[in-house]
Write a protein that holds these residues in place. Structure first.
Motif, short mmCIF file in Angstrom:
data_model
loop_
_atom_site.label_atom_id
_atom_site.label_comp_id
_atom_site.label_asym_id
_atom_site.label_seq_id
_atom_site.Cartn_x
_atom_site.Cartn_y
_atom_site.Cartn_z
N LEU A 124 38.65 34.25 46.52
CA LEU A 124 37.69 33.29 47.07
C LEU A 124 36.28 33.84 47.19
O LEU A 124 35.31 33.11 46.98
N THR A 125 36.15 35.13 47.51
CA THR A 125 34.82 35.67 47.82
C THR A 125 34.12 36.33 46.64
O THR A 125 32.90 36.38 46.61
N ASN A 126 34.87 36.86 45.69
CA ASN A 126 34.24 37.57 44.57
C ASN A 126 35.09 37.41 43.32
O ASN A 126 35.85 38.29 42.94
N ARG A 127 34.95 36.25 42.68
CA ARG A 127 35.79 35.92 41.53
C ARG A 127 35.61 36.91 40.39
O ARG A 127 36.56 37.24 39.69
N LEU A 128 34.40 37.42 40.17
CA LEU A 128 34.18 38.39 39.09
C LEU A 128 34.98 39.66 39.33
O LEU A 128 35.62 40.18 38.41
N CYS A 129 34.94 40.16 40.55
CA CYS A 129 35.70 41.37 40.88
C CYS A 129 37.21 41.10 40.77
O CYS A 129 37.95 41.94 40.26
N TYR A 130 37.63 39.92 41.23
CA TYR A 130 39.05 39.55 41.13
C TYR A 130 39.48 39.51 39.67
O TYR A 130 40.50 40.09 39.29
N ASN A 131 38.69 38.83 38.83
CA ASN A 131 39.02 38.73 37.41
C ASN A 131 39.07 40.09 36.74
O ASN A 131 39.92 40.35 35.89
N ASP A 132 38.14 40.98 37.11
CA ASP A 132 38.13 42.33 36.54
C ASP A 132 39.40 43.08 36.95
O ASP A 132 40.04 43.74 36.11
N ARG A 133 39.78 42.96 38.21
CA ARG A 133 40.99 43.65 38.68
C ARG A 133 42.23 43.11 37.97
O ARG A 133 43.12 43.86 37.57
N ILE A 134 42.30 41.79 37.77
CA ILE A 134 43.43 41.18 37.08
C ILE A 134 43.48 41.62 35.62
O ILE A 134 44.55 41.91 35.07
N ALA A 135 42.29 41.70 34.97
CA ALA A 135 42.25 42.14 33.57
C ALA A 135 42.74 43.58 33.45
O ALA A 135 43.50 43.90 32.53
N ARG A 136 42.32 44.47 34.36
CA ARG A 136 42.79 45.86 34.34
C ARG A 136 44.30 45.93 34.58
O ARG A 136 45.00 46.70 33.94
N GLN A 137 44.78 45.10 35.50
CA GLN A 137 46.21 45.05 35.79
C GLN A 137 46.99 44.59 34.57
O GLN A 137 48.02 45.19 34.21
N ALA A 138 46.52 43.55 33.91
CA ALA A 138 47.20 43.03 32.71
C ALA A 138 47.23 44.09 31.62
O ALA A 138 48.24 44.26 30.95
N HIS A 139 46.13 44.80 31.44
CA HIS A 139 46.08 45.85 30.42
C HIS A 139 47.08 46.96 30.75
O HIS A 139 47.77 47.47 29.87
N ARG A 140 47.16 47.32 32.02
CA ARG A 140 48.08 48.39 32.45
C ARG A 140 49.54 47.97 32.23
O ARG A 140 50.38 48.80 31.89
N LEU A 141 49.84 46.68 32.42
CA LEU A 141 51.22 46.22 32.32
C LEU A 141 51.66 45.92 30.90
O LEU A 141 52.82 45.63 30.66
N ARG A 142 50.75 45.98 29.95
CA ARG A 142 51.14 45.69 28.55
C ARG A 142 51.91 46.81 27.95
O ARG A 142 51.89 47.91 28.14
#
Length: 142
Positions: A124-142
């Motif tokens: 809710l407060t920082n969508r860019l930071c959230y999206n970056d964290r999710i992208a890093r998580q997705a990359h790590r889980l691949r």
């Protein structure tokens, strides 16, 4: 042959072993058919593979940073998905996985669905930071 019994105040039905065997066979055949269909027609970009633990065992569960996924790795399903008109008897594994993929992409922000307060607040407060964290998580889980 079925017999009714009481269990914790609820009525339960005991099923004859032959009926259970037939049900098991039917479900097994259905899952095999769905697996074959999945292999012929996979969801683009969808990967379902376990990670390997240090001791060599497989781990199907990963910690996922998401507003609707709690620390015990459960997914808080939006009420809409639980409605009978959505949960059709013919709903197959592909449809279930697409529903989960939708929930992961579009979190349910209703108050009752807040399973992870930190992910909810960051979303809710920082969508860019959230999206970056999710992208890093997705990359790590691949």
């Amino acid at each position: 042959m079925q017999a009714e019994t009481k269990h914790f105040g609820q009525k339960q039905t005991k099923v004859a072993p032959k009926v259970l065997a037939e049900m098991y066979t039917a479900v097994t055949n259905l899952l095999k058919a769905e697996k074959e269909e999945w292999e012929r027609n996979p969801i683009p970009g969808f990967v379902a593979e376990p990670t390997e633990n240090e001791d060599g065992t497989k781990n199907w569960m990963s910690n996922i940073f998401h507003p609707n996924i709690g620390s015990t790795r459960y997914l808080q399903i939006p009420r809409l998905v639980l409605e009978p008109k959505f949960l059709a008897p013919k709903m197959d594994i592909r449809m279930i996985l697409l529903a989960i993929q939708h929930i992961l992409q579009y979190p349910d922000l209703a108050l009752r669905a807040r399973a992870n307060a930190a992910a909810f607040d960051l979303f809710l407060t920082n969508r860019l930071c959230y999206n970056d964290r999710i992208a890093r998580q997705a990359h790590r889980l691949r």
